[in-house]
Design a protein around this motif. Structure first.
Motif, short mmCIF file in Angstrom:
data_model
loop_
_atom_site.label_atom_id
_atom_site.label_comp_id
_atom_site.label_asym_id
_atom_site.label_seq_id
_atom_site.Cartn_x
_atom_site.Cartn_y
_atom_site.Cartn_z
N PRO A 1 114.84 -26.54 -2.26
CA PRO A 1 116.12 -26.16 -1.66
C PRO A 1 116.55 -24.78 -2.11
CG PRO A 1 116.23 -28.34 -2.70
CD PRO A 1 114.94 -27.72 -3.12
N VAL A 2 117.48 -24.21 -1.36
CA VAL A 2 118.02 -22.89 -1.69
C VAL A 2 118.95 -23.02 -2.90
CG1 VAL A 2 119.56 -21.07 -0.86
CG2 VAL A 2 117.77 -21.99 0.64
N ALA A 3 118.83 -22.07 -3.83
CA ALA A 3 119.64 -22.10 -5.05
C ALA A 3 121.11 -21.81 -4.75
CB ALA A 3 119.11 -21.05 -6.03
N CYS A 4 121.99 -22.46 -5.51
CA CYS A 4 123.41 -22.15 -5.41
C CYS A 4 124.01 -22.17 -6.82
CB CYS A 4 124.13 -23.13 -4.49
SG CYS A 4 124.11 -24.80 -5.09
N VAL A 5 125.26 -21.75 -6.94
CA VAL A 5 125.90 -21.64 -8.25
C VAL A 5 125.89 -22.98 -8.98
CG1 VAL A 5 128.06 -21.08 -9.45
CG2 VAL A 5 127.36 -19.76 -7.44
N ASN B 1 111.64 -3.97 -12.76
CA ASN B 1 112.95 -4.61 -12.89
C ASN B 1 113.02 -5.91 -12.08
OD1 ASN B 1 115.73 -4.76 -13.64
ND2 ASN B 1 115.81 -2.52 -13.61
N ILE B 2 114.16 -6.57 -12.15
CA ILE B 2 114.40 -7.80 -11.40
C ILE B 2 114.41 -7.48 -9.90
CG2 ILE B 2 116.07 -9.66 -10.99
CD1 ILE B 2 117.21 -9.02 -13.81
N ALA B 3 113.78 -8.32 -9.08
CA ALA B 3 113.79 -8.10 -7.63
C ALA B 3 115.20 -8.28 -7.07
CB ALA B 3 112.83 -9.09 -6.95
N GLY B 4 115.50 -7.51 -6.03
CA GLY B 4 116.85 -7.49 -5.44
C GLY B 4 117.43 -8.86 -5.10
N PRO B 5 116.67 -9.72 -4.44
CA PRO B 5 117.26 -11.02 -4.07
C PRO B 5 117.73 -11.82 -5.29
CG PRO B 5 115.33 -10.59 -2.74
CD PRO B 5 115.37 -9.50 -3.77
N LEU B 6 116.93 -11.82 -6.36
CA LEU B 6 117.37 -12.58 -7.54
C LEU B 6 118.56 -11.90 -8.20
CD1 LEU B 6 116.35 -15.23 -9.13
CD2 LEU B 6 116.16 -13.57 -10.97
N LYS B 7 118.55 -10.56 -8.19
CA LYS B 7 119.70 -9.84 -8.77
C LYS B 7 120.96 -10.14 -7.96
CE LYS B 7 121.51 -6.86 -11.67
NZ LYS B 7 122.89 -6.88 -11.21
N SER B 8 120.83 -10.21 -6.63
CA SER B 8 122.00 -10.55 -5.81
C SER B 8 122.51 -11.94 -6.15
CB SER B 8 121.64 -10.51 -4.31
OG SER B 8 121.36 -9.20 -3.94
N PHE B 9 121.56 -12.86 -6.39
CA PHE B 9 121.98 -14.21 -6.78
C PHE B 9 122.75 -14.15 -8.11
CE2 PHE B 9 121.12 -18.24 -9.03
CZ PHE B 9 121.80 -19.10 -8.17
N LEU B 10 122.22 -13.39 -9.07
CA LEU B 10 122.93 -13.24 -10.36
C LEU B 10 124.32 -12.66 -10.13
CD1 LEU B 10 120.06 -11.87 -12.67
CD2 LEU B 10 121.01 -14.17 -12.66
N ASP B 11 124.40 -11.69 -9.23
CA ASP B 11 125.68 -11.03 -8.97
C ASP B 11 126.69 -11.97 -8.32
OD1 ASP B 11 124.47 -8.83 -10.01
OD2 ASP B 11 124.44 -7.66 -8.16
N SER B 12 126.18 -13.07 -7.75
CA SER B 12 127.09 -14.03 -7.11
C SER B 12 127.73 -14.98 -8.12
CB SER B 12 126.33 -14.85 -6.06
OG SER B 12 125.51 -15.83 -6.68
N LEU B 13 127.36 -14.82 -9.41
CA LEU B 13 127.80 -15.79 -10.42
C LEU B 13 129.08 -15.36 -11.14
CD1 LEU B 13 124.28 -16.55 -11.99
CD2 LEU B 13 125.51 -17.89 -10.28
N PHE C 1 121.55 -13.05 -19.51
CA PHE C 1 121.76 -14.28 -20.30
C PHE C 1 122.78 -14.03 -21.42
CE2 PHE C 1 117.01 -15.39 -19.37
CZ PHE C 1 117.32 -15.63 -18.04
N HIS C 2 122.69 -12.86 -22.03
CA HIS C 2 123.66 -12.53 -23.09
C HIS C 2 125.07 -12.45 -22.53
CE1 HIS C 2 120.12 -11.01 -25.54
NE2 HIS C 2 120.75 -11.83 -26.35
N HIS C 3 125.20 -11.83 -21.35
CA HIS C 3 126.54 -11.73 -20.74
C HIS C 3 127.11 -13.11 -20.43
CE1 HIS C 3 127.23 -7.35 -19.97
NE2 HIS C 3 125.97 -7.36 -20.38
N PHE C 4 126.20 -14.04 -20.08
CA PHE C 4 126.67 -15.41 -19.77
C PHE C 4 127.18 -16.13 -21.02
CE2 PHE C 4 123.22 -15.82 -16.20
CZ PHE C 4 123.89 -14.89 -15.44
N GLY C 5 126.77 -15.64 -22.20
CA GLY C 5 127.04 -16.42 -23.43
C GLY C 5 126.01 -17.52 -23.58
#
Ligand SMILES: Cc1cc2nc3c(=O)[nH]c(=O)nc-3n(C[C@H](O)[C@H](O)[C@H](O)COP(=O)(O)O)c2cc1C
Length: 202
Positions: free
Chosen positions: A67-71, A90-102, A140-144
C-alpha cells in the motif's frame, strides 16, 4: 514469539532495488515477531500524473506489492525503517517529499521516541551510500527518534562493510540484490525490532 512491537518499512524505489531490500526487511521483522507494515512512497509521476521518470532512467521496476505510505504508518509504529535510492548523493525527491509531509505530526511530537533506521541503493560503490544514509539520520534526529544503526554488530557485517545501514550497489543496474545485501538487511531489521521492543517497554 512476541507480537508486542510494530514496525513500518517505508520506501521509495524506482527500478526496484530498494523495494527488494524493503521486502527482505519486512519479512525479517515478521519472523522476529513484529506486526509489520510494508509501505511504498509513490513516484512523483504517478502521484501528480505529470512529469515522467528522471532523465535517462530505466523504466519503473518496483514490483513489490505494498500500500501507499501515509503519516499514520509512522504514528502507528514503534520502529521505522526508511529506504531511498541515492540520487546525486542524497535522498530521492519522492521520499524527501514524504518526509516533508510529516510537519504536522512532528509539531505534535508524534514522531518522537520511536526507533529509526535507514537503507539505500546506489549505482556505484562510492556514489553516496553513506551521505544518503546520514541524510536520513538528520531527519531522524529532528523527529526526536532513537537512531539504531547496524554498526559492525555481527561478524557478517564485515562482508557488506556499511555500519550506517544496508546499502546495495547495483553497478549500473547489472547487479540484483544479492545474499550479502540480504544478510545486511536481515541484521538491520532484526536489530530494529529488538530495540523498538526495548524502547516501547521502557
Ligand atoms: C536521477 C538519479 C540520480 C542518481 N544518483 C546517483 C548517485 O548519486 N550515486 C549513485 O551511485 N547512483 C545514483 N543513481 C542510481 C541509483 O541510486 C541506483 O540505480 C539505485 O539502485 C536505484 O534504486 P531503485 O532501483 O530502488 O530505484 C541515480 C539515479 C537517478 C535516476
Amino acid at each position: 514469539m512476541h507480537t508486542d512491537v510494530r514496525i513500518s518499512v517505508i520506501y521509495y524505489s524506482f527500478t526496484g532495488t530498494v523495494a527488494e531490500i524493503a521486502r527482505e526487511m519486512a519479512e525479517t521483522a515478521e519472523k522476529e515477531g513484529a506486526e509489520v507494515r510494508l509501505r511504498k512512497v509513490p513516484d512523483a509521476a504517478s502521484a501528480t500524473g505529470k512529469a515522467a521518470a528522471p532523465a535517462g532512467a530505466a523504466p519503473a521496476g518496483d514490483t513489490v506489492e505494498a500500500p501507499v505510505a501515509c503519516v499514520d504508518d509512522l504514528l502507528w509504529a514503534d520502529g521505522v525503517l526508511l529506504g531511498s535510492p541515492t540520487r546525486f548523493g542524497n535522498i530521492a525527491g519522492p521520499l524527501k517529499s514524504f518526509l516533508d509531509s510529516l510537519g504536522g505530526a512532528w509539531r505534535k511530537q508524534q514522531l518522537a521516541d520511536k526507533v529509526y533506521s535507514g537503507f539505500t541503493a546506489t549505482s556505484s560503490l562510492h556514489g553516496g551510500q553513506e551521505s544518503t544514509l546520514l541524510a536520513l539520520t538528520t531527519s531522524f534526529h529532528h523527529f526526536g527518534g532513537v537512531v539504531v544503526a547496524p554498526g559492525y554488530t555481527s561478524p557478517e557485517k564485515f562482508a557488506d562493510g556499511n555500519p550506517y545501514g544496508t546499502a546495495h550497489c547495483d553497478e549500473g543496474r547489472t547487479r540484483p540484490v544479492d545474499d550479502t545485501t540480504r544478510t545486511a538487511a536481515r541484521i538491520q531489521a532484526a536489530r530494529v525490532v529488538r530495540f523498538a521492543r526495548a524502547v516501547t517497554a521502557a
